[in-house]
Design an enzyme around this catalytic site. Structure first.
Site, short mmCIF file in Angstrom:
data_model
loop_
_atom_site.label_atom_id
_atom_site.label_comp_id
_atom_site.label_asym_id
_atom_site.label_seq_id
_atom_site.Cartn_x
_atom_site.Cartn_y
_atom_site.Cartn_z
CG HIS A 112 40.36 58.26 88.85
ND1 HIS A 112 40.79 57.35 89.79
CD2 HIS A 112 40.15 59.43 89.52
CE1 HIS A 112 40.82 57.93 90.98
NE2 HIS A 112 40.44 59.19 90.85
CG HIS B 206 46.71 58.84 94.82
ND1 HIS B 206 46.03 57.70 95.20
CD2 HIS B 206 45.79 59.83 94.84
CE1 HIS B 206 44.77 58.00 95.45
NE2 HIS B 206 44.60 59.28 95.24
#
Length: 604
Positions: free
Chosen positions: A135, A181
């Site tokens: 992830h 991110h």
């Protein structure tokens, strides 16, 4: 270098004397006393203090349960031990008790077979496998402010991870693509750098396919740039089955050394697909009504101009999106098909509730993503639907947003229900990751583990496996923890206690279905660098096919938190029976140089 060679190479100074003293002390610690049971086994399988090759061969078959072991295998063990000449522990005709002990506690006697390699059936569809999944694979630390880099991607691939996630965003000048991110303070890394690193390291640990999941936050123009970038970087390595989506997933075997892209197709493309599907359904409905009124229609000849023939035209997929584009969207006409053709595994755009997400389409396979919280809701309310969905489709589970420290959840929750892509933060640490490492030590560490058959089949009444059901015990695993060694070499002598040797205990248990999950512990052995426990534990298993053996060593501290002394996790279904040397790993999951346990595994 042994003590003798060191002394012959240097004059006997005060420093040399200290080194020789350390050699003696280390040798003494390394040659710790074999446990009583090991002495008893040696006496049983030896004569006059010597275990011959024939004796050892019989031991391999009867105690180690290596039914295919040959006399040549036993001879090879003796020959390897003869290379350790400085130990001076072999007799001319075979092994002494100490040499036998060294074989049992040596690196050539691991708990999983080093020669087994990939041995699962690799010709089933991808949906039949648990897949090693990361992830936010590009993050070096926490989810909010750490650097983005290709380094954690490389590390993950070197560990055997097969699914890499990249969040792609426009760069600051909107003319290129970064990986970061979004909505955080993480510093970006260029997409091209990540793609090239994936290409270079994808198949270092495993030849089986690498799947890149893209979280797409870019414009159509940049999607075209991604398409060009990916195509030029991977060339023939790229698996591109066409933009219509797959009716069934191909097998890992058929995709060796291939790169697969998985993401959600652009919204405009999906609208066109939905429009086409509605039209087909309307045609089917009309045809059904006509048949009811007038009987079956006469079949068309091949090459006829039926509506069905037009709808199945192979060029339809390239042009269908144009029907829903506005004039202002014309720039997307040539952009979208190139990007869509990259997407081998289509991710689902969720509509409706959990029940709707999990509806199985018999004509198409897809990938669904749920965070850990949605998974828990699905498990509670739609457990059977989850398993039916994962029999054909891919389910990806990922950590909830609040895990900003890159911590993880229990991956077993997903695996129990057939989720293939249980995604963890590989840059994190702790028990969830240890379970992940343990699961993917199976099947030769290739990153794909075949799911148990009961997760892939339905019963006569369409019932499926229920991980919460009370099931009979299939087998019982007996685990004996004899002793441990190696901490003296891998830790500073004051690491555990400034004034005395450590006080070690071992925790042993099972992670699996809820009924099998348990942890037990040995007594604490005080003031000993080479603790001997000689304790046996039994673990009744209802679903051994999903059971992982957890092993942890801690050092007891009366006033503070107990110190960590090592861990490992092993797939129960691949454990070698008999007495084995079990290497331990550090908190981050890296193997210690010396720390290991001597254990015995039996199934009754």
């Amino acid at each position: 270098m042994d003590e003798r060679s060191y002394v012959s190479a240097k004059p006997m100074t005060k420093q040399t004397y200290r080194v020789c003293f350390c050699f003696r002390r280390r040798f003494k610690l390394h040659s710790s006393e074999p446990p009583d049971e090991i002495k008893g086994l040696f006496a049983r399988y030896s004569e006059n203090g010597t275990m011959t090759v024939d004796h050892l061969h019989r031991f391999l078959i009867e105690v180690q349960k290596e039914q295919r072991a040959t006399r040549e295998d036993a001879q090879a063990i003796v020959d390897r031990l003869r290379e350790l000449k400085h130990l001076n522990i072999l007799h001319r005709k075979g092994l002494s008790c100490e040499a036998f002990f060294r074989y049992l506690f040596g690196d050539t006697n691991p708990p999983l077979s080093p020669d087994q390699g990939v041995h699962h059936d690799m010709d089933a569809p991808l949906s039949h496998y648990f897949i090693y999944t990361g992830h936010n694979s590009y993050l070096t630390g926490n989810q909010i402010s750490s650097d983005c880099s290709d380094v954690p991607i490389i590390k993950a691939l070197q560990r055997g991870v097969r699914v890499i996630e990249l969040d792609i965003w426009p760069n600051s000048t909107k003319d290129n693509i970064d990986v970061l991110h979004g909505g955080t303070l993480t510093t970006p890394v260029e997409l091209i750098k990540c793609l090239r690193s994936i290409k270079e390291h994808a198949f270092v640990m495993s030849e089986y396919p690498v799947i890149i999941t893209l979280e797409d936050h870019i414009t159509p123009e940049l999607q075209a740039k991604v398409a060009e970038m990916v195509t030029q970087t991977y060339g023939d390595m790229l698996y591109c089955p066409g933009s219509e989506g797959l009716k069934e997933f191909p097998s890992p075997e058929s995709l060796k050394k291939r790169i697969i892209i998985s993401t959600k197709p652009p919204k405009k493309y999906l609208e066109a697909q939905e429009s086409k599907e509605r039209e087909i359904e309307q045609q089917k409905s009309k045809a059904s009504t006509d048949e009811e009124a007038w009987g079956k229609e006469l079949p068309e000849l091949k090459g006829g101009d039926s509506v069905a023939g037009d709808l199945n035209d192979s060029d339809e997929e390239d042009n269908s999106h144009e029907e829903v584009l506005d004039d202002g969207d014309k720039a997307q006409r040539n952009v979208m098909p190139a990007y869509v053709r990259l997407i081998a595994i289509h991710a689902m755009r969720r509509k409706g509730g959990l029940k709707d997400y999990l509806r199985v389409n018999p004509d198409k396979v897809t990938r669904l993503s749920l965070d850990e919280q949605k998974l828990e809701k699905a498990v509670a309310a739609h457990g059977e639907d989850l398993i039916r969905f994962t029999q054909r489709n891919l389910l990806r589970v990922f950590p909830k947003r609040t895990r900003i420290d890159s911590s993880n959840y229990n991956p077993m929750i997903g695996w129990r229900y057939g989720a293939q892509m249980v995604a963890l933060n590989m840059q994190g640490h702790g028990r969830p990751l240890w379970l992940m490492h343990g699961m993917f030590r199976a099947n030769g560490g290739c990153g794909y583990v075949k799911k148990p058959e009961f997760l892939m089949k339905s019963g006569l009444d369409n019932e499926v496996f229920d991980p919460t059901a009370k099931l009979p015990v299939k087998t019982t695993l007996k685990v004996t923890v004899y002793m441990g060694e190696g901490w003296y070499y891998d830790f500073h002598r004051t690491h555990f206690d400034a004034y005395s040797p450590p006080d070690f205990y071992t925790r042993v248990g099972i992670a699996g279905v809820k009924a099998d999950t348990v942890m037990k512990r040995t007594k604490t052995r005080e003031d000993n660098w080479t603790p001997v426990w000689n304790e046996e534990f039994e673990f009744p298993l209802t679903v051994p096919e999903l059971a992982l053996l957890r092993i942890e060593v801690h050092e007891y501290d009366i006033s503070e938190k107990d110190d960590f002394g090592g861990q490992t996790c092993l797939p129960v279904w691949e454990l070698r029976r008999g007495i084995r040397s079990v290497p331990l790993h550090n908190y981050e999951g890296e193997k210690f140089q010396s720390v290991k346990l001597l254990m015995r595994f039996e199934f009754v």
